[in-house]
Design an enzyme around this catalytic site. Structure first.
Site, short mmCIF file in Angstrom:
data_model
loop_
_atom_site.label_atom_id
_atom_site.label_comp_id
_atom_site.label_asym_id
_atom_site.label_seq_id
_atom_site.Cartn_x
_atom_site.Cartn_y
_atom_site.Cartn_z
N HIS A 150 -4.96 -11.80 5.94
CA HIS A 150 -4.42 -11.48 4.49
C HIS A 150 -3.67 -12.83 4.11
CE1 HIS A 150 -4.94 -7.38 6.00
NE2 HIS A 150 -4.93 -6.97 4.76
N HIS A 263 -13.97 -0.48 2.18
CA HIS A 263 -12.44 -0.01 1.91
C HIS A 263 -12.31 -0.30 0.43
CE1 HIS A 263 -8.32 -1.24 1.72
NE2 HIS A 263 -8.24 -0.70 3.05
N GLU A 315 -10.69 3.94 5.62
CA GLU A 315 -9.95 3.89 4.03
C GLU A 315 -11.07 3.73 3.02
OE1 GLU A 315 -6.75 1.27 4.62
OE2 GLU A 315 -5.50 3.08 4.50
N CYS A 409 2.09 -1.31 0.28
CA CYS A 409 1.45 -1.44 -0.90
C CYS A 409 1.36 -0.55 -2.13
CB CYS A 409 -0.29 -1.96 -0.43
SG CYS A 409 -0.89 -0.36 0.45
N CYS A 410 1.47 0.80 -1.80
CA CYS A 410 1.41 1.83 -2.67
C CYS A 410 2.72 1.85 -3.44
CB CYS A 410 1.05 3.26 -2.09
SG CYS A 410 -0.69 3.31 -1.32
#
Lengths: 643, 643
Positions: A150, A263, A315, A409-410
């Protein structure tokens, strides 16, 4: 313009929202402050996001900033806080702060922008690299695992945050950090001498670099975004491993992808970034491929609430029509990403279907992610929770919304979306203004000043007052669900065709009203027969809202798990705000065994009460179901077929 | 008896099959060679397992044995072949060889037993430890990750293999290795001084140690199994992580577990091992808890084919009734483990429900795992594959059976099950013999010599000839699905009650016949209303076989995905072997969108052809479905009149 050249100053000025194309598009976003939400539904949402969610987010992320402090001091032997992508989540929160700072006068907002930006700038390496996980004693691992680490994702989120801060406040300090990071990425990744092929396993930099191009005018940032988009699909990140490549959107080139796979959040961010590249490059072929991909996503891979990514495993998107309702994943971030994607396609094409999906997902896939008090979050958005659910995963909706997640993140994605929510309300063209979303507030753009009064979606009435005289046309989106919509102008009643824009060409006089009435009668929705998990079932909807039955509203002793709707007639029950909806039903007579020679019959007649899906799990967390088995009496079937 | 003391020789002699209790049980297993399968269905399965599967397994595992060679030579710098649990899979294959060697005269069997045992023995450490992954240059990591490293699992599988080799052939070389390994485990794990608390994240040693106790009479092996069973449920392996603890069957003590959770194969192996402990300890409380757990598994967490573990995510059991048919996991190994568990419960209790499940899973959850030519395997057992399936996972059934897997537990588990298949056919008591499974062959036990002639499950007729005179009673299992079963003895017709044993107390004369007729009329099965994925659908069954519709058998242009059964009347179509089954149906008229205001109607009337589920994907791999949407009566009339 050569890499490293001095820039000529911003192309787009401040006062822009997220996604501000510089190339020609069918619709143009308005300036950031052109729309103001005043109270009512979306306005309240934006306000409570500012007063509750963002300040609580600051607390939850406090430790994360220690990572920057540590890096800036050159300390490498302390423990790292959070996962390797946590920089990115902190930047999303800071983006929310930026959008809010364009409007709010809370002094904390300015303090956060200043202090956090200073921390970020102090942590950046000389060469522009910024990634506190790697910088904390792992510098030898830089870009060692593009599929998982990332690093580019984190810098991408920082660039987005910087663009937001500049557009919302005019501050350039983070934008300078962003330029250095973007230049570093541009030098590092590509096919030129001394460069390496590759991209990030988690897209977002694609979106960010196009926005930085828009803000700075530096062509190389657009080129870099285009490189990252086009590098996908050749299994660079997962050679010989198609499963992993699919997960990473690296199995099929974006231009050849007909439906998203892998994903979900990654796939949609990539598609949104590719759409930005297509817009700014005038690449109509790429845009066409993305429209096809979007259509197949919506037509074969989306839950009824707009939830995306059906599989917990990875996911990920499943196969077409693989949408088992009882085990939906539907990550909140996937819906947020989808709103970003649809917004770009809306700007590029002007097609109302994209604004339709933005509305639907906003109310039914994004908004459910946060509690009514704005302090807790769903990572996963279930369409069903069983009475006997006993999941140990903190993401499992049966455990209720959570104050925070190790992977945050959400929450942070919701914050930046709500803080910039007014931006998605309207667009303009040379001769008109388009209203896409209905909310109380004001719109000032393209020679029009509008006051919008509505309690939508409580009722379907939207009253638009044209404050001053103007000859700008006004287009109103009539949602695809809104059969029977009507507009009243000057005593004329104009029917609105569902799924289109109703364009009103008038020379407006000061103070005249446009009254839009959208039909809010509760309605039943049936699923495609290839979606096995919802066969013989219906979902209840009202206006832009999906409904659900929650245990707490049902009669004592009647389990949501066993409800059957037996009558198509639904009734609204006033609550002061959004009405609940009731219908007549029965409960299944439960058989002894899982499998039997005869089907289960029905027992007691019971009333069924539904509430707006986004409201569930705000009182207690128990059984909940969106799709109800539907066994209407023959008489009501006949009634329906003759109606 | 003190640890390390010399043993007094085996308690159970050779000529025993898997699971040979020494404590009193309701039913006693027969000696290994008491039953011989001769041709016909199960006999052919066992024979082709010997001639095709086991030899091919030898080839696939060849590299794995290099790990033993390397360890024995003390080499530590070569690359390790396979995952860290691959020792265990090799032992399963060697167990299959052992069972086959009790019967077959293929000289390769003896050579494999001898040479592979020698390799294993040579690799064992002085202290009894054996695990080639850790022994290959990772000795410092010994027992470093009990949750994942499979070290005790590997030794457990070796012990099982050693017990099988001893029982089947009388060879003791591997048994000696097993005793040393078991003594090592006994010294290492426990609550005593110098011991450590812990157990393996993947159960199997529990089963193995009880079997070693049975074979050697060493109480400490039973004690160790009991320790491992009871150590579960206190989050020793995953402190503070209930999700991981659930995955590892370490969240809830076995005695308090009311339904299995977490990784299905692990949970069921543990339950089977606990059942063995309960049997040998006379622990009726534990046995009762395990019966409850089994009942809740079968009553709330089992697919219609007997498949267990509904979630791809964590290969795990879901919540009760969480059985989405379109995304079933149902690992082959979970069904194999379940057969082992049910067998132990059958012995302990004598309840026919356990034999019923053994039959059902054997035909519909175990057998589908291997191709008709016995050379390819399913790891995952789908109940549905869609036309547009495009999965990249090698386990995905849409990719067809595979010759082997990097994780080869499923093929090797099938091999050892089929090689010992005759063992599950019958049991004895002091005054009787019980026939649980029906297959052509002979049974010689308890003063009875039976010749069984049948083509079951092609037909439902089983003719049992009593070869010599005897006064031993004969009990016949009447399966729970077999309403209308009849037995003819001496011109007397005796109705059999489904789900019970029909006991025949006679003084048998030489040569007299018992004729059992089980009803093989195709039947429809309906699902429990809480299982959402199969609502409004039916499965077709015939005798002990579940059926499925496969694309290759349907009319051209008619997709399996869109079929609807519209008539309950089913017809058998002769094929020479098992009949196919046809019915009348229609196809769904496909709507444009995923969600719509009206339900999809039916179009063309089409015939629907089903074949035995285990036979699917043996011609071509395409769409397949077990559960068919079912719209009889009104809808079917409509469909017919519109065509």
């Amino acid at each position: 313009m050569a890499a490293g050249a001095c820039h000529d100053g911003p192309v787009t000025t401040t006062d822009h929202g997220p996604a501000a194309p510089v190339a020609a598009t069918a619709l143009r976003p308005l300036r950031l402050r052109a729309v103001r939400l005043d109270g009512s539904f979306l306005g309240d949402l934006q306000a409570s996001n500012a007063t509750v969610s963002i300040p609580k987010g600051a607390e939850h992320l406090e430790q994360q900033w220690d990572n920057y402090r540590t890096v800036a001091k050159g300390v490498t032997d302390t423990e790292y806080h959070g996962p390797n992508y946590e920089d990115g989540e902190a930047y999303k929160w800071l983006e929310a702060v930026a959008w809010e700072a364009a409007r709010g006068d809370d002094p904390r907002l300015q303090e956060w922008l200043e202090s956090r930006t200073a921390l970020i700038a102090a942590a950046q390496d000389e060469d522009g690299y910024l990634g506190t996980f790697v910088q904390s004693g792992r510098r030898a691992e830089r870009y060692g695992q593009l599929d998982f680490d990332h690093e580019i994702f984190n810098m991408g989120a920082m660039i987005q945050s910087a663009v937001a801060q500049y557009r919302a406040t005019g501050r350039t300090a983070l934008l300078e950090v962003a330029r250095r990071a973007a230049d570093h990425l541009h030098r590092t990744f590509g096919t030129g001498p001394g460069q390496r092929e590759g991209f990030c396993g988690h897209p977002v930099a694609e979106l960010a670099l196009v926005e930085l191009y828009r803000t700075t005018g530096e062509q190389r940032y657009l080129d870099q975004a285009k490189y990252f988009v086009d590098a996908h699909g050749r299994s660079i990140l997962a050679p010989g491993n198609p499963q992993r490549a699919a997960y990473l959107s690296d199995r099929i080139p974006v231009r050849e992808t007909t439906a998203p796979e892998g994903h979900a959040v990654r796939a949609i961010y990539l598609a949104a970034g590719a759409t930005d590249v297509a817009i700014e490059s005038g690449d109509t072929e790429l845009l066409g491929a993305l429209e096809t991909q979007w259509q197949n996503m919506v037509g074969t891979k989306m839950y009824v609430n707009g939830g995306l990514g059906s599989r917990w495993d990875g996911e990920s998107f499943g196969n077409p029509y693989e949408l088992p309702s009882d085990v939906a994943y539907g990550e909140t971030c996937a819906a947020v990403a989808s709103v970003q994607w649809s917004w770009r396609l809306l700007l590029a094409t002007g097609s109302p279907r994209y604004a339709d999906l933005i509305e639907w997902q906003l109310y039914n896939a994004v908004l459910p992610g946060v509690s009514l008090d704005r302090s807790k979050y769903f990572y996963v958005n279930a369409l069903q929770v069983r009475a006997d659910a006993d999941d140990t995963d903190s993401r499992a909706p049966g455990n209720g919304r959570q104050p925070w997640f190790g992977t945050s993140c959400c929450p942070t994605n919701l914050m930046r979306t709500f803080a910039s929510l007014q931006h998605y309300v309207a667009t303009g063209t040379d001769d008109g203004l388009q209203l896409h979303q209905y909310a109380a507030g004001t719109v000032s753009a393209h020679g029009l000043e509008l006051e919008i009064s509505t309690d939508y979606p409580v009722s379907g009435r939207v009253v638009i007052t044209v404050v001053g005289p103007s000859d700008t046309s006004i287009s109103l989106r009539i949602p695809a669900w809104a059969d029977g919509a009507e507009v009243r102008v000057r005593d004329e009643v104009i029917p609105g065709a569902a799924g289109s824009y109703l364009r009103l060409d008038r020379v407006w006089e000061a103070g005249e009203h446009i009254v839009l009435d959208l039909p809010m009668t509760p309605r039943l929705v049936h699923g495609h027969p290839r979606v096995d998990g919802i066969r013989g079932s219906v979902a209840i909807c009202r206006g832009p809202l999906l409904y659900a039955v929650e245990q707490v509203d049902q009669p004592s002793g009647v389990l949501v798990d066993d409800l059957v709707l037996t009558d198509p007639r639904l009734t609204e029950v006033p609550t002061g705000g959004l009405p609940n909806i009731t219908g007549s039903g029965a409960v299944h007579r439960l058989p002894e065994n899982l499998y039997a020679a005869t089907p289960a019959g029905l027992a007691d007649v019971v009333p069924i009460t539904a509430l707006a899906y986004y409201q569930w799990a705000n009182r207690e967390v128990g059984p909940m179901k969106v799709w109800l088995p539907y066994q209407p009496a023959v008489s009501s079937v006949d009634a329906r077929t003759t109606s």
